[in-house]
Scaffold this motif. Structure first.
Motif, PDB file in Angstrom:
ATOM      1  N   MET A 190       0.839  -1.174   0.000  1.00 54.74           N
ATOM      2  CA  MET A 190       0.000   0.000   0.000  1.00 54.74           C
ATOM      3  C   MET A 190       0.885   1.237   0.000  1.00 54.74           C
ATOM      4  SD  MET A 190      -3.033   0.742   2.645  1.00 54.74           S
ATOM      5  CE  MET A 190      -3.604   2.372   2.962  1.00 54.74           C
ATOM      6  N   ASN A 191       0.669   2.148  -0.924  1.00 53.60           N
ATOM      7  CA  ASN A 191       1.467   3.360  -1.041  1.00 53.60           C
ATOM      8  C   ASN A 191       0.810   4.485  -0.248  1.00 53.60           C
ATOM      9  OD1 ASN A 191       3.220   5.319  -1.782  1.00 53.60           O
ATOM     10  ND2 ASN A 191       2.545   5.458  -3.912  1.00 53.60           N
ATOM     11  N   GLU A 192       1.297   4.727   0.971  1.00 54.39           N
ATOM     12  CA  GLU A 192       0.714   5.753   1.832  1.00 54.39           C
ATOM     13  C   GLU A 192       1.403   7.093   1.592  1.00 54.39           C
ATOM     14  OE1 GLU A 192       0.287   6.429   6.549  1.00 54.39           O
ATOM     15  OE2 GLU A 192      -0.344   4.489   5.769  1.00 54.39           O
ATOM     16  N   GLU A 193       0.608   8.123   1.455  1.00 53.21           N
ATOM     17  CA  GLU A 193       1.116   9.471   1.228  1.00 53.21           C
ATOM     18  C   GLU A 193       1.945   9.940   2.423  1.00 53.21           C
ATOM     19  OE1 GLU A 193      -0.808  13.923   0.917  1.00 53.21           O
ATOM     20  OE2 GLU A 193      -2.049  12.194   0.443  1.00 53.21           O
ATOM     21  N   ARG A 194       3.075  10.560   2.127  1.00 51.32           N
ATOM     22  CA  ARG A 194       3.916  11.113   3.189  1.00 51.32           C
ATOM     23  C   ARG A 194       3.308  12.425   3.674  1.00 51.32           C
ATOM     24  NH1 ARG A 194       9.684  13.106   1.743  1.00 51.32           N
ATOM     25  NH2 ARG A 194       8.837  15.106   2.265  1.00 51.32           N
ATOM     26  N   PRO A 195       3.119  12.593   4.983  1.00 50.88           N
ATOM     27  CA  PRO A 195       2.500  13.824   5.481  1.00 50.88           C
ATOM     28  C   PRO A 195       3.417  15.036   5.297  1.00 50.88           C
ATOM     29  CG  PRO A 195       3.247  12.472   7.313  1.00 50.88           C
ATOM     30  CD  PRO A 195       3.454  11.667   6.054  1.00 50.88           C
ATOM     31  N   VAL A 196       2.786  16.183   5.115  1.00 50.76           N
ATOM     32  CA  VAL A 196       3.518  17.440   5.004  1.00 50.76           C
ATOM     33  C   VAL A 196       3.883  17.898   6.413  1.00 50.76           C
ATOM     34  CG1 VAL A 196       3.343  19.866   4.318  1.00 50.76           C
ATOM     35  CG2 VAL A 196       2.335  18.089   2.888  1.00 50.76           C
ATOM     36  N   SER A 197       5.145  18.213   6.634  1.00 51.39           N
ATOM     37  CA  SER A 197       5.597  18.761   7.908  1.00 51.39           C
ATOM     38  C   SER A 197       5.531  20.285   7.815  1.00 51.39           C
ATOM     39  CB  SER A 197       7.033  18.313   8.202  1.00 51.39           C
ATOM     40  OG  SER A 197       7.490  18.921   9.398  1.00 51.39           O
ATOM     41  N   LEU A 198       4.777  20.904   8.704  1.00 49.77           N
ATOM     42  CA  LEU A 198       4.581  22.349   8.670  1.00 49.77           C
ATOM     43  C   LEU A 198       5.483  23.058   9.675  1.00 49.77           C
ATOM     44  CD1 LEU A 198       0.677  22.330   8.484  1.00 49.77           C
ATOM     45  CD2 LEU A 198       2.300  22.663   6.608  1.00 49.77           C
ATOM     46  N   ALA A 199       5.926  24.245   9.303  1.00 48.95           N
ATOM     47  CA  ALA A 199       6.725  25.100  10.192  1.00 48.95           C
ATOM     48  C   ALA A 199       5.752  25.977  10.970  1.00 48.95           C
ATOM     49  CB  ALA A 199       7.694  25.946   9.382  1.00 48.95           C
ATOM     50  N   CYS A 200       5.696  25.773  12.263  1.00 43.35           N
ATOM     51  CA  CYS A 200       4.683  26.411  13.099  1.00 43.35           C
ATOM     52  C   CYS A 200       5.310  27.303  14.168  1.00 43.35           C
ATOM     53  CB  CYS A 200       3.834  25.343  13.778  1.00 43.35           C
ATOM     54  SG  CYS A 200       3.074  24.176  12.623  1.00 43.35           S
ATOM     55  N   ALA A 201       4.489  28.214  14.669  1.00 46.23           N
ATOM     56  CA  ALA A 201       4.890  29.105  15.758  1.00 46.23           C
ATOM     57  C   ALA A 201       3.797  29.083  16.813  1.00 46.23           C
ATOM     58  CB  ALA A 201       5.107  30.517  15.235  1.00 46.23           C
ATOM     59  N   VAL A 202       4.187  29.164  18.072  1.00 42.15           N
ATOM     60  CA  VAL A 202       3.235  29.153  19.185  1.00 42.15           C
ATOM     61  C   VAL A 202       3.457  30.410  20.015  1.00 42.15           C
ATOM     62  CG1 VAL A 202       2.505  27.952  21.285  1.00 42.15           C
ATOM     63  CG2 VAL A 202       3.115  26.628  19.247  1.00 42.15           C
ATOM     64  N   LEU A 203       2.387  31.182  20.193  1.00 40.40           N
ATOM     65  CA  LEU A 203       2.439  32.395  21.004  1.00 40.40           C
ATOM     66  C   LEU A 203       1.450  32.268  22.152  1.00 40.40           C
ATOM     67  CD1 LEU A 203       3.520  35.296  21.398  1.00 40.40           C
ATOM     68  CD2 LEU A 203       1.534  36.074  20.071  1.00 40.40           C
ATOM     69  N   THR A 204       1.947  32.396  23.374  1.00 34.72           N
ATOM     70  CA  THR A 204       1.102  32.395  24.555  1.00 34.72           C
ATOM     71  C   THR A 204       0.871  33.836  24.971  1.00 34.72           C
ATOM     72  OG1 THR A 204       1.960  30.263  25.272  1.00 34.72           O
ATOM     73  CG2 THR A 204       0.907  31.623  26.960  1.00 34.72           C
ATOM     74  N   VAL A 205      -0.390  34.201  25.131  1.00 35.93           N
ATOM     75  CA  VAL A 205      -0.761  35.541  25.576  1.00 35.93           C
ATOM     76  C   VAL A 205      -1.172  35.430  27.037  1.00 35.93           C
ATOM     77  CG1 VAL A 205      -2.295  37.493  25.213  1.00 35.93           C
ATOM     78  CG2 VAL A 205      -1.533  36.129  23.244  1.00 35.93           C
ATOM     79  N   SER A 206      -0.342  35.990  27.916  1.00 33.96           N
ATOM     80  CA  SER A 206      -0.595  35.859  29.352  1.00 33.96           C
ATOM     81  C   SER A 206       0.176  36.912  30.136  1.00 33.96           C
ATOM     82  CB  SER A 206      -0.166  34.468  29.825  1.00 33.96           C
ATOM     83  OG  SER A 206      -0.289  34.361  31.225  1.00 33.96           O
ATOM     84  N   ASP A 207      -0.437  37.406  31.195  1.00 33.61           N
ATOM     85  CA  ASP A 207       0.244  38.320  32.111  1.00 33.61           C
ATOM     86  C   ASP A 207       0.952  37.572  33.231  1.00 33.61           C
ATOM     87  OD1 ASP A 207      -0.678  40.529  30.691  1.00 33.61           O
ATOM     88  OD2 ASP A 207      -2.436  40.804  31.971  1.00 33.61           O
ATOM     89  N   THR A 208       0.720  36.271  33.340  1.00 33.23           N
ATOM     90  CA  THR A 208       1.255  35.517  34.469  1.00 33.23           C
ATOM     91  C   THR A 208       2.189  34.373  34.081  1.00 33.23           C
ATOM     92  OG1 THR A 208      -0.694  34.068  34.493  1.00 33.23           O
ATOM     93  CG2 THR A 208      -0.777  36.046  35.890  1.00 33.23           C
ATOM     94  N   ARG A 209       2.122  33.881  32.877  1.00 34.63           N
ATOM     95  CA  ARG A 209       2.940  32.725  32.484  1.00 34.63           C
ATOM     96  C   ARG A 209       4.367  33.132  32.142  1.00 34.63           C
ATOM     97  NH1 ARG A 209       0.444  28.444  34.456  1.00 34.63           N
ATOM     98  NH2 ARG A 209      -1.679  28.291  33.711  1.00 34.63           N
ATOM     99  N   SER A 210       5.268  32.184  32.369  1.00 35.67           N
ATOM    100  CA  SER A 210       6.670  32.352  31.973  1.00 35.67           C
ATOM    101  C   SER A 210       7.072  31.085  31.231  1.00 35.67           C
ATOM    102  CB  SER A 210       7.549  32.551  33.205  1.00 35.67           C
ATOM    103  OG  SER A 210       7.573  31.359  33.977  1.00 35.67           O
ATOM    104  N   ALA A 211       8.277  31.066  30.708  1.00 39.75           N
ATOM    105  CA  ALA A 211       8.745  29.883  29.973  1.00 39.75           C
ATOM    106  C   ALA A 211       8.684  28.629  30.849  1.00 39.75           C
ATOM    107  CB  ALA A 211      10.151  30.110  29.453  1.00 39.75           C
ATOM    108  N   GLY A 212       8.855  28.789  32.147  1.00 43.46           N
ATOM    109  CA  GLY A 212       8.865  27.639  33.054  1.00 43.46           C
ATOM    110  C   GLY A 212       7.502  27.057  33.353  1.00 43.46           C
ATOM    111  N   ASP A 213       6.438  27.818  33.163  1.00 39.11           N
ATOM    112  CA  ASP A 213       5.106  27.307  33.498  1.00 39.11           C
ATOM    113  C   ASP A 213       4.067  27.554  32.406  1.00 39.11           C
ATOM    114  OD1 ASP A 213       4.666  30.020  33.775  1.00 39.11           O
ATOM    115  OD2 ASP A 213       4.017  29.927  35.859  1.00 39.11           O
ATOM    116  N   ASP A 214       4.513  27.625  31.178  1.00 41.84           N
ATOM    117  CA  ASP A 214       3.625  27.839  30.031  1.00 41.84           C
ATOM    118  C   ASP A 214       3.026  26.508  29.596  1.00 41.84           C
ATOM    119  OD1 ASP A 214       2.296  28.678  27.786  1.00 41.84           O
ATOM    120  OD2 ASP A 214       4.112  29.045  26.610  1.00 41.84           O
ATOM    121  N   THR A 215       2.063  26.006  30.361  1.00 42.68           N
ATOM    122  CA  THR A 215       1.538  24.664  30.119  1.00 42.68           C
ATOM    123  C   THR A 215       0.764  24.568  28.811  1.00 42.68           C
ATOM    124  OG1 THR A 215      -0.367  25.166  31.531  1.00 42.68           O
ATOM    125  CG2 THR A 215       1.503  24.037  32.570  1.00 42.68           C
TER     126      THR A 215
END
Length: 173
Positions: free
Chosen positions: A1-26
């Motif tokens: 079976m010839n399965e299509e290879r998935p496209v890998s996307l270049a993504c960015a994640v932005l957290t909008v918060s007054d209280t979160r930091s890199a250490g607790d950005d769940t």
């Protein structure tokens, strides 16, 4: 079976918060890990306060960066006065994806009832960059990922997905 290879996307994640930091950005961690699990790359990541101009500054840089194909924001989409994500992002959009917010609120209603009406989750396209704006709770991010984003960012998902559009762009280059 010839399965299509998935496209890998270049993504960015932005957290909008007054209280979160890199250490607790769940929620940011949840999104970045979910992207990686599905074979996508998190090429940019940041945390910004509830300030529409700072949110817009970061997103404008990412939208202008040809390396970034998809942006996912977490936080600032509610109805509280400090929630600035909608005000920051909507002027940047060339086109909205109205079905995203509608589907997200429908899914949320099953979990949080009528409080779902206070969600301003939305999505759109700016300079050929997809932007998904989610509430900041881990539960909301997981709901959006598991029930919408995972499939829509998977080029193998049928009958349609967003990732296929990026595949076409890559073939044109």
């Amino acid at each position: 079976m010839n399965e299509e290879r998935p496209v890998s996307l270049a993504c960015a994640v932005l957290t909008v918060s007054d209280t979160r930091s890199a250490g607790d950005d769940t929620s940011g961690n949840l999104l970045a890990q979910s992207l990686a699990r599905e074979g996508h790359q998190c090429v940019r990541r940041d945390i910004v306060r509830h300030d529409r101009y700072q949110i817009r500054r970061i997103l404008s840089e990412w939208i202008a960066d040809p390396e970034v194909q998809v942006i996912i924001t977490s936080g600032g989409t509610g109805f509280a006065p400090r929630d600035q994500t909608q005000a920051a992002v909507q002027p940047l959009l060339d086109r909205e994806v109205p079905g995203f917010g509608e589907l997200f609120r429908q899914l949320s209603h099953g979990q949080i009832g009528s409080s779902a009406v206070q969600s301003g989750a939305f999505a759109g396209l700016a300079n050929q960059t997809l932007i998904f704006c989610l509430p900041g709770s881990n539960n909301a991010c997981e709901t959006a990922w598991e029930h919408i984003l995972r499939e829509q960012l998977d080029s193998r998902h049928r009958p349609c997905n967003f990732a296929t559009q990026f595949k076409k762009r890559e073939e044109e280059d």
